[in-house]
Structures are given as C-alpha cells and as structure tokens.
Design a protein around this motif. Sequence first.
Motif, PDB file in Angstrom:
ATOM      1  N   ALA A 507       0.824  -1.208   0.000  1.00 24.03           N
ATOM      2  CA  ALA A 507       0.000   0.000   0.000  1.00 24.03           C
ATOM      3  C   ALA A 507       0.855   1.254   0.000  1.00 24.03           C
ATOM      4  CB  ALA A 507      -0.925  -0.006   1.215  1.00 24.03           C
ATOM      5  N   LEU A 508       0.206   2.386  -0.284  1.00 29.56           N
ATOM      6  CA  LEU A 508       0.880   3.678  -0.335  1.00 29.56           C
ATOM      7  C   LEU A 508      -0.063   4.765   0.166  1.00 29.56           C
ATOM      8  CD1 LEU A 508       3.174   5.643  -1.447  1.00 29.56           C
ATOM      9  CD2 LEU A 508       1.814   5.719  -3.562  1.00 29.56           C
ATOM     10  N   ILE A 509       0.457   5.650   1.007  1.00 34.13           N
ATOM     11  CA  ILE A 509      -0.242   6.883   1.385  1.00 34.13           C
ATOM     12  C   ILE A 509       0.529   8.035   0.752  1.00 34.13           C
ATOM     13  CG2 ILE A 509      -1.126   8.303   3.270  1.00 34.13           C
ATOM     14  CD1 ILE A 509      -0.860   5.850   5.094  1.00 34.13           C
ATOM     15  N   ASP A 510      -0.112   8.778  -0.168  1.00 33.74           N
ATOM     16  CA  ASP A 510       0.633   9.799  -0.906  1.00 33.74           C
ATOM     17  C   ASP A 510       0.766  11.097  -0.107  1.00 33.74           C
ATOM     18  OD1 ASP A 510      -1.700  11.321  -1.183  1.00 33.74           O
ATOM     19  OD2 ASP A 510      -1.920  10.967  -3.336  1.00 33.74           O
ATOM     20  N   GLU A 511       1.371  12.094  -0.732  1.00 38.03           N
ATOM     21  CA  GLU A 511       1.675  13.357  -0.046  1.00 38.03           C
ATOM     22  C   GLU A 511       0.426  14.116   0.377  1.00 38.03           C
ATOM     23  OE1 GLU A 511       1.283  14.047  -4.444  1.00 38.03           O
ATOM     24  OE2 GLU A 511       2.338  12.591  -3.155  1.00 38.03           O
ATOM     25  N   ASP A 512      -0.707  13.807  -0.247  1.00 37.15           N
ATOM     26  CA  ASP A 512      -1.960  14.465   0.114  1.00 37.15           C
ATOM     27  C   ASP A 512      -2.820  13.636   1.060  1.00 37.15           C
ATOM     28  OD1 ASP A 512      -1.475  16.743  -1.528  1.00 37.15           O
ATOM     29  OD2 ASP A 512      -2.043  15.547  -3.281  1.00 37.15           O
ATOM     30  N   GLY A 513      -2.277  12.493   1.485  1.00 36.38           N
ATOM     31  CA  GLY A 513      -3.000  11.651   2.429  1.00 36.38           C
ATOM     32  C   GLY A 513      -3.956  10.660   1.798  1.00 36.38           C
ATOM     33  N   PHE A 514      -3.933  10.517   0.459  1.00 34.19           N
ATOM     34  CA  PHE A 514      -4.785   9.531  -0.198  1.00 34.19           C
ATOM     35  C   PHE A 514      -4.112   8.155  -0.160  1.00 34.19           C
ATOM     36  CE2 PHE A 514      -6.467  13.447  -1.988  1.00 34.19           C
ATOM     37  CZ  PHE A 514      -7.830  13.194  -2.050  1.00 34.19           C
ATOM     38  N   TRP A 515      -4.899   7.128   0.112  1.00 28.07           N
ATOM     39  CA  TRP A 515      -4.393   5.762   0.233  1.00 28.07           C
ATOM     40  C   TRP A 515      -4.609   5.000  -1.072  1.00 28.07           C
ATOM     41  CZ3 TRP A 515      -3.656   3.052   5.318  1.00 28.07           C
ATOM     42  CH2 TRP A 515      -3.605   3.942   6.384  1.00 28.07           C
ATOM     43  N   TYR A 516      -3.658   4.088  -1.375  1.00 25.63           N
ATOM     44  CA  TYR A 516      -3.729   3.248  -2.566  1.00 25.63           C
ATOM     45  C   TYR A 516      -3.284   1.830  -2.216  1.00 25.63           C
ATOM     46  CZ  TYR A 516      -3.750   7.794  -4.895  1.00 25.63           C
ATOM     47  OH  TYR A 516      -4.050   9.081  -5.275  1.00 25.63           O
ATOM     48  N   ILE A 517      -3.876   0.846  -2.872  1.00 29.28           N
ATOM     49  CA  ILE A 517      -3.388  -0.527  -2.813  1.00 29.28           C
ATOM     50  C   ILE A 517      -2.637  -0.792  -4.111  1.00 29.28           C
ATOM     51  CG2 ILE A 517      -4.040  -2.959  -2.849  1.00 29.28           C
ATOM     52  CD1 ILE A 517      -4.256  -1.799  -0.095  1.00 29.28           C
ATOM     53  N   LEU A 518      -1.403  -1.270  -3.985  1.00 27.14           N
ATOM     54  CA  LEU A 518      -0.557  -1.496  -5.152  1.00 27.14           C
ATOM     55  C   LEU A 518      -0.525  -2.956  -5.578  1.00 27.14           C
ATOM     56  CD1 LEU A 518       2.430   0.775  -4.047  1.00 27.14           C
ATOM     57  CD2 LEU A 518       0.416   1.408  -5.395  1.00 27.14           C
ATOM     58  N   GLY A 519      -1.127  -3.819  -4.790  1.00 23.77           N
ATOM     59  CA  GLY A 519      -1.137  -5.249  -5.101  1.00 23.77           C
ATOM     60  C   GLY A 519      -0.808  -6.053  -3.864  1.00 23.77           C
ATOM     61  N   ARG A 520      -0.765  -7.360  -4.028  1.00 26.54           N
ATOM     62  CA  ARG A 520      -0.391  -8.222  -2.925  1.00 26.54           C
ATOM     63  C   ARG A 520       1.109  -8.108  -2.673  1.00 26.54           C
ATOM     64  NH1 ARG A 520      -3.642  -9.566   0.697  1.00 26.54           N
ATOM     65  NH2 ARG A 520      -2.575 -11.531   1.131  1.00 26.54           N
ATOM     66  N   ALA A 521       1.485  -8.181  -1.418  1.00 28.85           N
ATOM     67  CA  ALA A 521       2.907  -8.028  -1.068  1.00 28.85           C
ATOM     68  C   ALA A 521       3.746  -9.112  -1.726  1.00 28.85           C
ATOM     69  CB  ALA A 521       3.079  -8.050   0.447  1.00 28.85           C
ATOM     70  N   ASP A 522       3.164 -10.323  -1.871  1.00 29.10           N
ATOM     71  CA  ASP A 522       3.951 -11.389  -2.496  1.00 29.10           C
ATOM     72  C   ASP A 522       4.016 -11.240  -4.011  1.00 29.10           C
ATOM     73  OD1 ASP A 522       1.344 -12.060  -2.975  1.00 29.10           O
ATOM     74  OD2 ASP A 522       1.411 -14.009  -1.996  1.00 29.10           O
ATOM     75  N   ASP A 523       3.287 -10.261  -4.585  1.00 29.12           N
ATOM     76  CA  ASP A 523       3.402  -9.941  -6.007  1.00 29.12           C
ATOM     77  C   ASP A 523       4.423  -8.836  -6.266  1.00 29.12           C
ATOM     78  OD1 ASP A 523       1.556 -11.751  -6.962  1.00 29.12           O
ATOM     79  OD2 ASP A 523      -0.128 -10.365  -6.840  1.00 29.12           O
TER      80      ASP A 523
END
Length: 656
Positions: A507-523
Amino acid sequence: MTYIWTPPKDVVDKANVTGFIQAHGIKSYQDLVRQSTSDIRWFWGNLPDWLELEWFSEPKDVYDASKGIEWTRWYIGGRINVAYNVLDRIVKRGLGNRVAMTWIGEDDRVVQLTYNEMLDHVNRFSNLLVDLGVKKGDVVAIYAPIMPETVVAMLASMRVGAIASPIFSGFAPEAVADRLRMSEAKVVVTVDGYYRKGKVIKLKPSSDEAIRLSGVQAKQVVVRRLNVDVPWDESRDLWYDKAIASKRPEFEPAETEAEDPAILMFTSGTTGKPKGAVISHAGMLLQPTKEHFFNLDIKPGWTGSRDVLWWITDLGWMMGPWMVVGSQTLGASHLSLEGALDYPTKDRVWAIIEKFKVTHLGFAATAARLLKALGRETYESHDLSSLRAFGNTGEPIDEDTWNWVVREVGEERRPMINLSGGTEIMGCFLLPSPVVPLKPTTLWGPGLGMDVDVYDDDGMPVRGRPGYLVAKKPAPSMTRGLWRDPERYIETYWSRFPGVWYHGDYALIDEDGFWYILGRADDVIKVAGKRIGPAEIETIINSHPDVAESACIGYPHPVKGEVIVCFALPKPGRTLGPEQLEQIKSIVAQRLGKPFEPEAVVPVNDLPRTRSGKIMRRIVRDAVLGKQVEQTPVLDNPDSVTAVKEAAEELKKLMK
C-alpha cells in the motif's frame, strides 16, 4: 495536474453519513473516522444501535482482549442471529412485500423473492436441515452460484446455528473436496447445472465427485435449475423443491452467541492448503452493513427507499455474502446474474440496470475494462439515471478505467467506492464515503473503526513510499482464528509485526494523504533493491491505446536478481508489434524512471482471470517459470494458461 473528483452538493447533502454526522455533532467524515479508530470501544459499542440491529440478549461488554489482541472476543454475553436480522426484523418493520432478491438467468428467466417469501423458504429449509441431523456448529457447504435457493440455504444454515460454507461454483472437484474434507460438511447444497454463454454447465456431477473424493458422509440437496439428467443417489440426494415443500413454514431462529461462527469461507489457497476464515454472527452483520450504510450510501428500506445493489460476484467469494447480508440488514434489495456479462447481448449489463433500476453497481476492475471495451454505444443507449454509485474490489483499478467509470459513465455525479479488505475480515480496511473528494484509483483512507497503517520492513509507519498494510486494533469481523488451525492464524496475520495484523497488501499513502493498494505483497517486484507493485506498472501500460490489459511479474536475472517482464493483451482488432512494445517500455520509463523500465513486454492472447474478473498474476508467474500451476480450478478461462506459456516461450527468446 491530477484530476480530483469532488462530490456534488446534492450527493453530500442526501448521504446517510451526512445525516449521521449532523445528528451526533461531529464536524466531518474525517473526524468521524478519526474518532472511530481512536476509540473503538465507543464506535463498535454503539454501532449495533446505530444500525438498529436486534439482540436476543444485550451484551454486557463491548470486547475483551485479556487473552491478547489476536484472540479478542466481542459483545460479551450478547446473543444475536444473522438470519433473524436480515429477515424477521425486516418483515416486522412492515417491509415483507418488498423484493429482497432478484435473480436473472441467461435465458432471461427472472426470479424475485420478497422478504416474506424468502423468510418462508428459509424457515422450511431450516426445518429440512434439522431433519437431516444438522446441529449447532455443523457445516453446510454450498457449491453453486448466487441463486435464490443458495441464498436461502446460506441464511437457513445461520438460522439453525450451523455454519454456512459457500464454495466458488467454478472450482473443480478436487478443490471442492479439500474444502468439504476440512470442514467435515454434513450437508452439501448444489445445483443440477446452469448456463454460461449458451452452454449447459452440469455442476452436480462435479459435486458428486467432490463428495466422493472428500470421504465425507454428507446429504446432498440439489437445486433444479435446468431440469437435466444428472446422476442420482437415492440414499443421499434430495431435490430442493420437493424437500422443502412439505416442511413447516415456521422456525424459531437459534439464539446464537455473538461470537458463534456464522460463515466459513475458505480462501483460494494460493500457497498450500486453503485457509478457513471463520466469521461470527456479530461480525457478519456489522461489517457489511456498516459499509453499505456509511460508504455505499444504501438507504434503509424503512425510509421509503428501494435501493438495489448489484455486485458482480459469486456466492463463494466474500463479496457474495457481503452483498446479501449488508443490503438485507438495511431492508434493501440485491441482484445477481447467471452467465457472462456480454452474452447474449453486449449491452446486457446496462439493459439490466435500466430495467431493474439498479442503484449501486460493483465489480472487479477487469469486469469494468470488459464493459469499456464493448463500446460506448452499449451504455449510451440505456437510461442509467437510477445509478447512484459504483464500487470496485478484488484488484487495484487502473487510472484509465477509473476515469471511464467516474467521468464518462458516471458523468462526474456518481462516486467510485473503491474498496479493499478481505475474506478474513468480511469487509474492508480501506474505502471512501460519497462525501469525500477522490483522486483516480484511490481508496481514500481507513474504514470506520479500522485502525490501519502502512509499515516499512522495520515496522515503522511510512508515508510517500510503499509499505505493508497493517491493522493496529481488532475489529469484530476479523476471523475467529483459522478453521482448526490456530498456529497458522498467528503465523499468517500476527507474526510479522507482533501485536499488529499483517494483511499482505502492498500500500501507499501519498503526499496528500490519499491511500492506494498497489497489489499483494507477495506480487511485489524487487528491482536493484527497489520495490514496486505490479499494479503501478500495469496502470501505465493499460493507458496505451492498443492495450486492453496487462500483467507484470518479477523474472529471475543472473546479475540484477529480478527484472520486470510484462504480458500485454491487445484490444480487439489491435495488434502489438515491435513499435508498440517499445512505446510501452518507453512510457513506463518516463513515468516511473529508467530503473523500472520492463526488461521485456510480450503480447499475449489471453490472461488468466477468475470469474469475478481478477487477473491471477501468481498463475502467470508459475506458468512463465515452468512451475506446476495449482490454481486452475479458480479460473474462468483455463485455456489462458496455454496462452501465457506460449508467450513465455517468446519471452525466453528475448531474454537470451
């Protein structure tokens, strides 16, 4: 400049959460999330009353974590039942004649059950289960698509105090047998067959074989859908319609403990044997209903609303039971579909939305990409004014598809409730509300009552760069251990960061505080010491005008350790020649930096996906690396494995 979707004023003003915030003197949705995650005793303690649930016995305490956060117990002393709250309670409120469920066959057959009718069927099926010897704690397996009869079977299992265990209808017998054996199912519910793209799929023979392989001594209740000839065992098999016709239409629901198991859902078992997530009655009710009310903005039926939720899914995936229980607890309606989205006509989805006044449409991103590829004319010719919101889950959605849904189909008036969670929590860790601004592809942030964060490898919060999604506090819908495997439960979720739930998502929390899922950690792919989620690369590749979809994996390299290789599926009528493939590599390098330029991009005729549309990167990786592909039972298109292997041969030539 990044586009930001801003909710229209009328959407905000009419939202359930707006009324809730105003009634409780809270300043904003952000403040509500902060308060709900900082004080979980306040939030989860009051939520049953806010959602107007009915207890048989009120709990004496909200939760008890004296045995450790991993074994937190909820609603101590409380007694409640899922089936009672989604049926009897709704009928008592005067909504018995409202449609609870609509099912549409590929042959255009339509079945609708009102709450009164569903309660009648559930009571009859409950009496059948008792007559078959089913007791509290026994497992009733349901190996069939979402149909009125299978929803009835699921709710009846919960009503008698047994445990419903839906199994994906696309699984092969061996995969089903594993689940029957592990659960020791006392009853199996299946269907004679169903249609898919004009073909008759006989499911009962697969169920017969699964029972044989499993060794369980289970009775089998068979739904008569196609009325086709199927093998029959008089000592074991019963037709659903005949079996319930003679049963009494009254059955008092079991007064189950809040912590008693309501549903057992096995994950797809990407590594080793499947994991059995055990969700309690309280968790099964609270998490989906909370998300339907506060986040999807489904209006309770007793307010006069007639909202209809259609999430494109299967009963054997978490989103199926989530849709049924969440919508019915609010006295709303849900819809399910037999067969494919584009058969027999390309505009099938949009025609159904228009005809049945669907208000909320949910999908996996791959399904949205399919709908987009079918052309603008398929939806512009239909009245979609009933739609109020979209949803996405199962995989990260790319920016191009997100923009198409929100800006073109949604005309910038309808929010995209992009959500992410899992079977193990029967709901979401991350999702927005209709009242917040959204960047493309974002999940906005934490769900109500879900104290989540993003950690680096050392267990420290990280912002502006990817990390691991974790939960720092418990929630009622978290799995009650894993089915008969407590050690695996601790190892899987609580061992990486002690005392913190490790979910396995990157996952990622960007500079504006928006959250994203980037995929499974094992991927996640590690290139020259830097990690990147495949979805981030695929989003860029999918923006190329000739690309429909893509899948990126890490490929072993003798010097670099691992390099990025991608498989790109061209859009219908397009080709991906050397010029386009070089363009794709160049675009990725420009957007992400030269270190993340794919070592190779290879055209492929198909990509493996589940019936819900999720691309299975693990299968791509196993096929490319020459490993045994163990997950073919979950695939909607098993021939895609051959397509990937053929593309892998081209990759080997490029990598020499």
